[in-house]
Design a protein around this motif. Structure first.
Motif, PDB file in Angstrom:
ATOM      1  N   HIS A   1       0.890  -1.335   0.902  1.00  0.00           N
ATOM      2  CA  HIS A   1      -0.348  -0.475   0.381  1.00  0.00           C
ATOM      3  C   HIS A   1       0.925   1.336   0.213  1.00  0.00           C
ATOM      4  CE1 HIS A   1       0.443   0.210   4.255  1.00  0.00           C
ATOM      5  NE2 HIS A   1       0.476  -0.762   4.188  1.00  0.00           N
ATOM      6  N   ASN A   2       0.632   2.351   0.303  1.00  0.00           N
ATOM      7  CA  ASN A   2       0.913   3.245  -0.166  1.00  0.00           C
ATOM      8  C   ASN A   2       2.237   3.729   1.126  1.00  0.00           C
ATOM      9  OD1 ASN A   2      -0.323   4.026  -2.548  1.00  0.00           O
ATOM     10  ND2 ASN A   2      -1.909   5.468  -1.910  1.00  0.00           N
ATOM     11  N   GLY A   3       1.775   3.531   1.992  1.00  0.00           N
ATOM     12  CA  GLY A   3       2.711   3.526   3.073  1.00  0.00           C
ATOM     13  C   GLY A   3       4.123   2.564   3.220  1.00  0.00           C
ATOM     14  N   HIS A   4       4.108   1.554   2.506  1.00  0.00           N
ATOM     15  CA  HIS A   4       5.313   1.083   1.527  1.00  0.00           C
ATOM     16  C   HIS A   4       6.022   1.338   0.751  1.00  0.00           C
ATOM     17  CE1 HIS A   4       2.529  -2.838   3.244  1.00  0.00           C
ATOM     18  NE2 HIS A   4       3.291  -2.956   4.059  1.00  0.00           N
TER      19      HIS A   4
ATOM     20  N   MET B   1       7.704   4.069   2.479  1.00  0.00           N
ATOM     21  CA  MET B   1       8.413   4.333   2.974  1.00  0.00           C
ATOM     22  C   MET B   1      10.250   3.351   2.097  1.00  0.00           C
ATOM     23  SD  MET B   1       9.362   0.323   5.568  1.00  0.00           S
ATOM     24  CE  MET B   1       9.706  -1.018   4.248  1.00  0.00           C
ATOM     25  N   CYS B   2       9.683   2.949   1.094  1.00  0.00           N
ATOM     26  CA  CYS B   2      10.851   1.886   0.290  1.00  0.00           C
ATOM     27  C   CYS B   2      11.153   3.408  -0.508  1.00  0.00           C
ATOM     28  CB  CYS B   2       9.900   1.134  -1.105  1.00  0.00           C
ATOM     29  SG  CYS B   2       9.780  -0.845   0.365  1.00  0.00           S
ATOM     30  N   GLU B   3      10.416   3.823  -1.156  1.00  0.00           N
ATOM     31  CA  GLU B   3      10.531   5.610  -2.406  1.00  0.00           C
ATOM     32  C   GLU B   3      12.297   5.944  -0.885  1.00  0.00           C
ATOM     33  OE1 GLU B   3       7.555   7.632  -3.044  1.00  0.00           O
ATOM     34  OE2 GLU B   3       7.542   5.857  -4.871  1.00  0.00           O
ATOM     35  N   PHE B   4      11.762   6.467   0.483  1.00  0.00           N
ATOM     36  CA  PHE B   4      12.201   7.320   0.780  1.00  0.00           C
ATOM     37  C   PHE B   4      14.199   6.631   1.272  1.00  0.00           C
ATOM     38  CE2 PHE B   4      14.156   7.315   5.372  1.00  0.00           C
ATOM     39  CZ  PHE B   4      13.794   8.588   6.142  1.00  0.00           C
ATOM     40  N   ALA B   5      13.833   5.026   1.472  1.00  0.00           N
ATOM     41  CA  ALA B   5      14.399   4.434   1.463  1.00  0.00           C
ATOM     42  C   ALA B   5      15.690   4.461   0.406  1.00  0.00           C
ATOM     43  CB  ALA B   5      14.588   2.754   2.223  1.00  0.00           C
ATOM     44  N   ALA B   6      14.982   3.966  -0.667  1.00  0.00           N
ATOM     45  CA  ALA B   6      15.966   3.979  -1.606  1.00  0.00           C
ATOM     46  C   ALA B   6      16.377   5.198  -1.988  1.00  0.00           C
ATOM     47  CB  ALA B   6      14.737   3.806  -3.126  1.00  0.00           C
ATOM     48  N   ASP B   7      16.306   6.774  -1.410  1.00  0.00           N
ATOM     49  CA  ASP B   7      16.727   8.224  -2.209  1.00  0.00           C
ATOM     50  C   ASP B   7      17.545   7.864  -1.122  1.00  0.00           C
ATOM     51  OD1 ASP B   7      14.904   8.557  -4.687  1.00  0.00           O
ATOM     52  OD2 ASP B   7      13.626   9.437  -3.430  1.00  0.00           O
ATOM     53  N   TYR B   8      17.612   7.609   0.003  1.00  0.00           N
ATOM     54  CA  TYR B   8      18.980   7.703   1.624  1.00  0.00           C
ATOM     55  C   TYR B   8      20.097   6.667   1.134  1.00  0.00           C
ATOM     56  CZ  TYR B   8      19.366   8.312   5.917  1.00  0.00           C
ATOM     57  OH  TYR B   8      19.639   8.381   7.593  1.00  0.00           O
TER      58      TYR B   8
ATOM     59  N   LEU C   1       1.708   8.263  10.908  1.00  0.00           N
ATOM     60  CA  LEU C   1       1.109   9.918  10.037  1.00  0.00           C
ATOM     61  C   LEU C   1       0.735  10.301   8.809  1.00  0.00           C
ATOM     62  CD1 LEU C   1       3.304  11.604  12.808  1.00  0.00           C
ATOM     63  CD2 LEU C   1       1.105  10.537  13.365  1.00  0.00           C
ATOM     64  N   THR C   2       1.589   9.808   8.398  1.00  0.00           N
ATOM     65  CA  THR C   2       1.092   9.917   6.344  1.00  0.00           C
ATOM     66  C   THR C   2       0.876   9.192   5.888  1.00  0.00           C
ATOM     67  OG1 THR C   2       4.166  10.158   6.498  1.00  0.00           O
ATOM     68  CG2 THR C   2       3.278   9.990   4.220  1.00  0.00           C
TER      69      THR C   2
ATOM     70  N   TRP D   1      -7.872   3.629  -2.733  1.00  0.00           N
ATOM     71  CA  TRP D   1      -6.919   4.759  -2.934  1.00  0.00           C
ATOM     72  C   TRP D   1      -5.587   5.579  -1.729  1.00  0.00           C
ATOM     73  CZ3 TRP D   1      -8.132   5.896  -7.354  1.00  0.00           C
ATOM     74  CH2 TRP D   1      -8.688   5.545  -8.209  1.00  0.00           C
ATOM     75  N   ASN D   2      -5.601   3.703  -1.007  1.00  0.00           N
ATOM     76  CA  ASN D   2      -4.417   4.065  -0.061  1.00  0.00           C
ATOM     77  C   ASN D   2      -3.784   2.513  -0.918  1.00  0.00           C
ATOM     78  OD1 ASN D   2      -3.691   6.499   1.774  1.00  0.00           O
ATOM     79  ND2 ASN D   2      -5.454   4.736   2.716  1.00  0.00           N
TER      80      ASN D   2
END
Length: 322
Positions: free
Chosen positions: A14-17, A20-27, A123-124, A141-142
């Motif tokens: 879902h969009n929470g995953h 998280m994964c987009e955050f990590a991939a950019d980190y 929270l996001t 939509w999530n």
């Protein structure tokens, strides 16, 4: 060069995953995502891994598909087992471990990495896999695009020419606030002309139907309304050429529901139509119904004026979600 790792069931992603994964991939410079599944789970692990690879083509998406302990209380060597799993799927040193769950601290410790929390309080995106599985369509939509595409119900408005298909399809898409796939045969003939269609034209029309439907599934709101589909092209082949084109035998996955439109409305010539005679219209309708029967497909017969047709259709569509 920095490397990171995260794991999860992603059941479904879902969009929470996704955040998280987009955050990590950019980190980090290189990111590994481990999809964990076990036999008997409600959504196939291979499918979840496929979805994650589609969502994160620039990450290394791995799939753990065997029975392993899920909680520390299930096995005395729980953390040693998971340390070995991390080494198995990420043999290189791990610099950062990403998670929105408390286990992230311990996974970072046993893999010699630094823990990076993402959104522990949700929270996001206030969503979990369990909530999504409870009612996929309520959580719509999530969910991520590949998941929505997979669970979209396809409804095809079907029947002979001049049987009110386009009018009904347009009205349904508006009533359901969703996407409409127009009749690709009409698109094709309006561009190239309706006279002298040959087998090659029908093949291109069938291909156009399939690819436009595939693309439209990604933006549909639970239901995708199709104004005909490649099965209709197969029926047209019989009407126009007197035989079934071999090239369009494989028409792709059928719709979840077909709305077979009756010929109880007047025939109208719009410049792209062929069969005005009543006996031809009856034969065309019979071929449409036979096509659905022969394939064992779910359909309902739709008749009457447009308001009655919309009422009958929406009731039938509601049955798909019961």
């Amino acid at each position: 060069m920095t490397r990171g790792m995260a794991l999860g069931k992603f059941m479904p992603p879902h969009n929470g995953h996704k955040i998280m994964c987009e955050f990590a991939a950019d980190y980090v410079d290189e990111m590994t995502i481990l999809v964990c599944s076990m036999p008997g789970e409600p959504i196939c692990g291979d499918l979840r891994a496929q979805w994650m690879r589609e969502l994160f083509p620039n990450c290394r998406v791995q799939h753990l598909d065997r029975e392993v302990p899920q909680e520390p209380g299930e096995h005395p060597e729980f953390w040693s087992i998971w340390r070995n799993i991390a080494r198995e799927f990420h043999p290189e040193p791990i610099d950062f471990w990403f998670a929105s769950e408390p286990y992230g601290h311990r996974m970072a410790e046993i893999t010699g990495s630094v823990f990076v929390p993402v959104d522990p309080k949700r929270l996001t995106v206030q969503m979990s896999g369990a909530v999504a599985r409870e009612d996929i369509y309520k959580a719509w939509w999530n969910l991520t695009v590949p998941v929505r595409s997979h669970f979209t119900k396809t409804v095809c408005v079907f029947g002979p020419e001049s049987s009110g298909k386009s009018t009904l399809a347009d009205a349904l898409s508006k009533a359901l606030v969703t996407t409409l796939v127009p009749e690709y045969g009409r698109i094709y003939t309006e561009e190239f002309g309706a006279n002298g269609l040959i087998d090659g034209d029908l093949q291109r029309i069938a291909k156009g139907h399939k690819l436009l439907t595939k693309a439209a599934r990604k933006i549909a709101n639970r239901v995708l309304v199709c104004d005909t589909d490649p099965l209709m092209t197969a029926v047209w082949s019989q009407m126009l050429l007197g035989s079934r084109s071999v090239a369009i035998q494989d028409v792709g996955p059928p719709a979840d529901l077909y709305l077979l439109c009756d010929i109880d409305i007047p025939w109208q010539d719009d410049g792209t139509r062929y069969f005005e005679a009543q006996e031809d219209r009856k034969r065309f309708y019979a071929l449409c119904e036979q096509e659905l029967d022969d394939r064992g497909l779910r359909y309902v017969k739709i008749s009457g004026d447009i308001d009655h047709r919309v009422m009958m259709s929406t009731a039938a569509i509601a049955g798909l979600f019961e």
